[in-house]
Design an enzyme around this catalytic site. Sequence first.
Site, mmCIF file in Angstrom:
data_model
loop_
_atom_site.group_PDB
_atom_site.id
_atom_site.type_symbol
_atom_site.label_atom_id
_atom_site.label_comp_id
_atom_site.label_asym_id
_atom_site.label_seq_id
_atom_site.Cartn_x
_atom_site.Cartn_y
_atom_site.Cartn_z
ATOM 1 N N PRO A 175 -2.016 1.443 5.304
ATOM 2 C CA PRO A 175 -1.196 2.223 4.589
ATOM 3 C C PRO A 175 -1.606 2.527 3.381
ATOM 4 O O PRO A 175 -1.892 1.741 2.489
ATOM 5 C CB PRO A 175 0.098 1.367 4.576
ATOM 6 N N MET A 176 -1.810 4.051 2.968
ATOM 7 C CA MET A 176 -2.350 4.389 1.677
ATOM 8 C C MET A 176 -1.580 5.583 1.231
ATOM 9 O O MET A 176 -1.730 6.640 1.875
ATOM 10 C CB MET A 176 -3.690 4.810 1.825
ATOM 11 N N CYS B 125 0.849 -3.471 -3.451
ATOM 12 C CA CYS B 125 0.352 -2.180 -4.332
ATOM 13 C C CYS B 125 0.230 -2.776 -5.586
ATOM 14 O O CYS B 125 1.158 -3.315 -6.337
ATOM 15 C CB CYS B 125 1.354 -1.188 -4.299
ATOM 16 N N LYS C 208 2.140 -7.388 3.864
ATOM 17 C CA LYS C 208 0.798 -7.198 3.040
ATOM 18 C C LYS C 208 0.722 -7.538 1.753
ATOM 19 O O LYS C 208 1.552 -7.290 0.747
ATOM 20 C CB LYS C 208 0.443 -5.700 3.247
ATOM 21 N N ASN D 281 -8.588 -7.419 5.080
ATOM 22 C CA ASN D 281 -8.569 -6.005 4.331
ATOM 23 C C ASN D 281 -9.487 -6.185 3.089
ATOM 24 O O ASN D 281 -9.271 -7.210 2.277
ATOM 25 C CB ASN D 281 -7.147 -5.783 4.112
ATOM 26 N N GLY D 282 -9.909 -5.071 2.941
ATOM 27 C CA GLY D 282 -10.799 -4.995 1.616
ATOM 28 C C GLY D 282 -12.377 -4.964 1.592
ATOM 29 O O GLY D 282 -13.049 -5.700 2.316
ATOM 30 N N ASP D 283 -12.997 -3.871 0.819
ATOM 31 C CA ASP D 283 -14.421 -3.776 0.913
ATOM 32 C C ASP D 283 -15.108 -3.310 2.396
ATOM 33 O O ASP D 283 -16.343 -3.932 2.492
ATOM 34 C CB ASP D 283 -14.996 -4.971 0.215
#
Length: 270
Positions: free
Chosen positions: A17-18, A102, A141, A202-204
């Site tokens: 989700p962004m 967030c 998240k 999640n991440g990179d």
Amino acid sequence: MPFPFKLDVDVPLYLAPMAGVSESPFRRICRRYGADVVVTEFLSAEGIRRENPATIDKLRFGADERPIGVQIFGADPYAMGEAARLVTDVFQPEFIDINFGCPVKKVVRRNGGSGCLKDLDLVQSVIRSVIAGTHLPVTVKIRSGWNEEMRDPVTIALRCQDAGAKVLALHPRTRTQMYSGSARWEEIARVVDALDIPVLGNGDIKTAEDAVRMHRETGCAGIMIARGSFGQPWIFNQTRAMLEGKPKPDAPAIATRFAIALYHARMAED
């Protein structure tokens, strides 16, 4: 413990989700290019409860986007429960996701997003209130903590699991890191070892190779791809092929990329 909704793959690939990115046209393109699960942009519980037209508009999705989760944020457990109830009754997604990750200032200054991580009792209250407001699976998240002093992803994750979360996604940076430095994938591995529920890494993740390496190094049950999908939604098909031991498909030719961009633009206009 298995995922709480039907999936046809062992290691699902999620479009993260962004805000301003994961809107319906982009979600549909990513589904077409191999994303197994998509999640809406994060939406304010207050905006949902008050039926703010702009917020409600972002809740709409098509059948071709399923399975889909609606992500909500807020620091008032009652409001979060009410928002979950409305989303469930009106839109009926596969799951409801709570944003505790967030890092943006206008969200955290009201204790939303990763601001909640300063108070794990509040985190649990929010999760329990959302669960009380829906029959759908509730997922979360998180980040690894508010700052380096409060960095403790395993404790945060265990508190989320104890409150009833069915799936947990970890972006292993703190709020104060924002998107700087490196995501500590070893923290994902530690959370995987500590929890009974599925954990998403999640991440990179910038390439399909990164996604496969994250899965191999952390043992995560699923992979959530965020900025790595920008301009290359086919990262999902490439990752799937590599997870299955097949050669990585080539990226589309330039002419095809233009056609995808135009298709995206027309869907956005519609």
